[in-house]
Design a protein around this motif. Structure first.
Motif, PDB file in Angstrom:
ATOM      1  N   TYR A  12       0.810  -1.283  -0.052  1.00 21.74           N
ATOM      2  CA  TYR A  12      -0.084   0.018  -0.122  1.00 21.74           C
ATOM      3  C   TYR A  12       1.069   1.241  -0.293  1.00 21.74           C
ATOM      4  O   TYR A  12       0.557   2.164  -0.655  1.00 21.74           O
ATOM      5  CB  TYR A  12      -0.891   0.056   1.328  1.00 21.74           C
ATOM      6  N   ALA A  13       1.918   1.275   0.985  1.00 20.47           N
ATOM      7  CA  ALA A  13       2.786   2.491   0.888  1.00 20.47           C
ATOM      8  C   ALA A  13       3.521   2.976  -0.431  1.00 20.47           C
ATOM      9  O   ALA A  13       3.790   3.912  -0.902  1.00 20.47           O
ATOM     10  CB  ALA A  13       3.894   2.218   1.836  1.00 20.47           C
ATOM     11  N   ARG A  14       3.740   1.862  -1.350  1.00 21.55           N
ATOM     12  CA  ARG A  14       4.207   2.187  -2.480  1.00 21.55           C
ATOM     13  C   ARG A  14       3.249   2.926  -3.533  1.00 21.55           C
ATOM     14  O   ARG A  14       3.938   3.635  -4.451  1.00 21.55           O
ATOM     15  CB  ARG A  14       4.742   0.843  -3.408  1.00 21.55           C
ATOM     16  N   THR A  15       2.122   2.780  -3.324  1.00 26.80           N
ATOM     17  CA  THR A  15       0.950   3.703  -3.998  1.00 26.80           C
ATOM     18  C   THR A  15       0.507   4.678  -3.325  1.00 26.80           C
ATOM     19  O   THR A  15      -0.185   5.586  -4.106  1.00 26.80           O
ATOM     20  CB  THR A  15      -0.092   2.816  -4.384  1.00 26.80           C
ATOM     21  N   LYS A  16       0.929   5.102  -2.125  1.00 27.14           N
ATOM     22  CA  LYS A  16       0.264   6.336  -1.443  1.00 27.14           C
ATOM     23  C   LYS A  16       1.389   7.359  -1.584  1.00 27.14           C
ATOM     24  O   LYS A  16       2.721   7.114  -1.157  1.00 27.14           O
ATOM     25  CB  LYS A  16       0.298   5.711  -0.070  1.00 27.14           C
ATOM     26  N   PRO A  17       1.187   8.549  -2.195  1.00 28.46           N
ATOM     27  CA  PRO A  17       2.248   9.644  -2.193  1.00 28.46           C
ATOM     28  C   PRO A  17       2.229  10.227  -0.903  1.00 28.46           C
ATOM     29  O   PRO A  17       1.602  10.241   0.174  1.00 28.46           O
ATOM     30  CB  PRO A  17       1.517  10.515  -3.284  1.00 28.46           C
ATOM     31  N   LEU A  85       7.304   4.180   7.536  1.00 29.07           N
ATOM     32  CA  LEU A  85       7.972   4.787   8.514  1.00 29.07           C
ATOM     33  C   LEU A  85       9.030   5.529   8.015  1.00 29.07           C
ATOM     34  O   LEU A  85       9.658   6.655   8.337  1.00 29.07           O
ATOM     35  CB  LEU A  85       8.393   3.725   9.539  1.00 29.07           C
ATOM     36  N   ALA A  86       9.773   4.853   7.065  1.00 28.41           N
ATOM     37  CA  ALA A  86      10.867   5.502   6.221  1.00 28.41           C
ATOM     38  C   ALA A  86      10.542   6.916   5.528  1.00 28.41           C
ATOM     39  O   ALA A  86      11.311   7.803   5.341  1.00 28.41           O
ATOM     40  CB  ALA A  86      11.642   4.466   5.089  1.00 28.41           C
ATOM     41  N   LYS A  87       9.183   6.772   4.976  1.00 27.11           N
ATOM     42  CA  LYS A  87       8.657   8.112   4.453  1.00 27.11           C
ATOM     43  C   LYS A  87       8.754   9.189   5.443  1.00 27.11           C
ATOM     44  O   LYS A  87       9.028  10.377   5.261  1.00 27.11           O
ATOM     45  CB  LYS A  87       7.266   7.859   3.859  1.00 27.11           C
ATOM     46  N   ALA A  88       8.207   8.674   6.622  1.00 21.10           N
ATOM     47  CA  ALA A  88       8.218   9.776   7.747  1.00 21.10           C
ATOM     48  C   ALA A  88       9.468  10.100   8.148  1.00 21.10           C
ATOM     49  O   ALA A  88       9.718  11.568   8.404  1.00 21.10           O
ATOM     50  CB  ALA A  88       7.521   9.095   8.898  1.00 21.10           C
TER      51      ALA A  88
END
Length: 225
Positions: A12-17, A85-88
């Motif tokens: 899901y995270a791969r598709t969430k900007p 979490l890496a995005k954060a």
């Protein structure tokens, strides 16, 4: 089971900007309960003050938690997805006043000795965890008078209780399946009261004017003395 759920949420995270750089008021951090930008109530739902402690269950890429940290609230964010979490951490590498943990919401609540002034979840772990398991341990982690609040999509009419959510994967793979729990606002009110919460409210926030999409269910309760 947890490993498969981790993989589903990483998918899901791969598709969430990432969250926008600024909102319509030019703010670089803000709190958002709904699936629509610049819509709905704000952080005041949680009744937090500087120095308070909050827990974000299913914190995703950290937008709401980062906003609380800038207000002087100490925040623990928990999410199954290492990618989220890496995005954060990438977005706010020097953020003070928060801790981010990869893991399951129930496990974190059972293991922590911290008492929180508010526990919240925005389209997060409270939607995807059995409330009969989650709400009692969440209640224990709240101080008396502390706020529990969460938002999610309203249920599809006639589809209540444990339901299936499907997360698309690659073109040659079946969707990942995770469970969610859907109830009408009145039922959520009864569920929270049965688990010791008072001043309970549950209602659907209407979508922005002109939208034909669904609103947002917002549930809030207070831990009794």
């Amino acid at each position: 089971m947890t490993d498969s759920r981790n993989a589903a949420w990483d998918t899901y995270a791969r598709t969430k900007p990432q969250r926008r750089t600024t909102n319509s008021r030019g703010e670089t951090t803000w709190f958002n309960w709904t699936q629509y930008p610049d819509h709905g109530p704000g952080v005041d739902v949680l009744r937090l003050r500087p120095g308070d402690r909050a827990l974000d269950l299913g914190c995703g890429s950290g937008g709401n938690a980062a906003h609380l940290a800038t207000l002087g609230v100490w925040v623990a964010g928990v999410d199954l997805s290492a990618r989220q979490l890496a995005k954060a951490r990438e977005r706010w590498p020097d953020m003070d006043g928060w801790e981010l943990h990869q893991g399951d919401a129930l496990t974190y609540l059972r293991d922590t000795s911290t008492t929180f002034d508010a526990v919240y979840s925005v389209f997060g772990a409270t939607w995807f965890t059995d409330p009969e398991l989650l709400l009692p341990v969440l209640h224990t982690s709240l101080r008396p008078g502390g706020v529990c609040a969460f938002s999610q999509r309203p249920p599809v009419e006639g589809c209540y209780g444990c339901q299936a959510s499907y997360i698309p994967r690659g073109p040659d793979e079946d969707p990942a399946v995770v469970r969610r729990w859907d109830f009408e606002p009145e039922e959520w009110t009864l569920i929270l009261r049965d688990h010791g919460y008072v001043d309970v409210s549950a209602s659907v926030i209407t979508p922005p004017a002109g939208s034909r999409r669904t609103g947002t269910l917002l549930v809030r309760g207070v831990r009794g003395a």
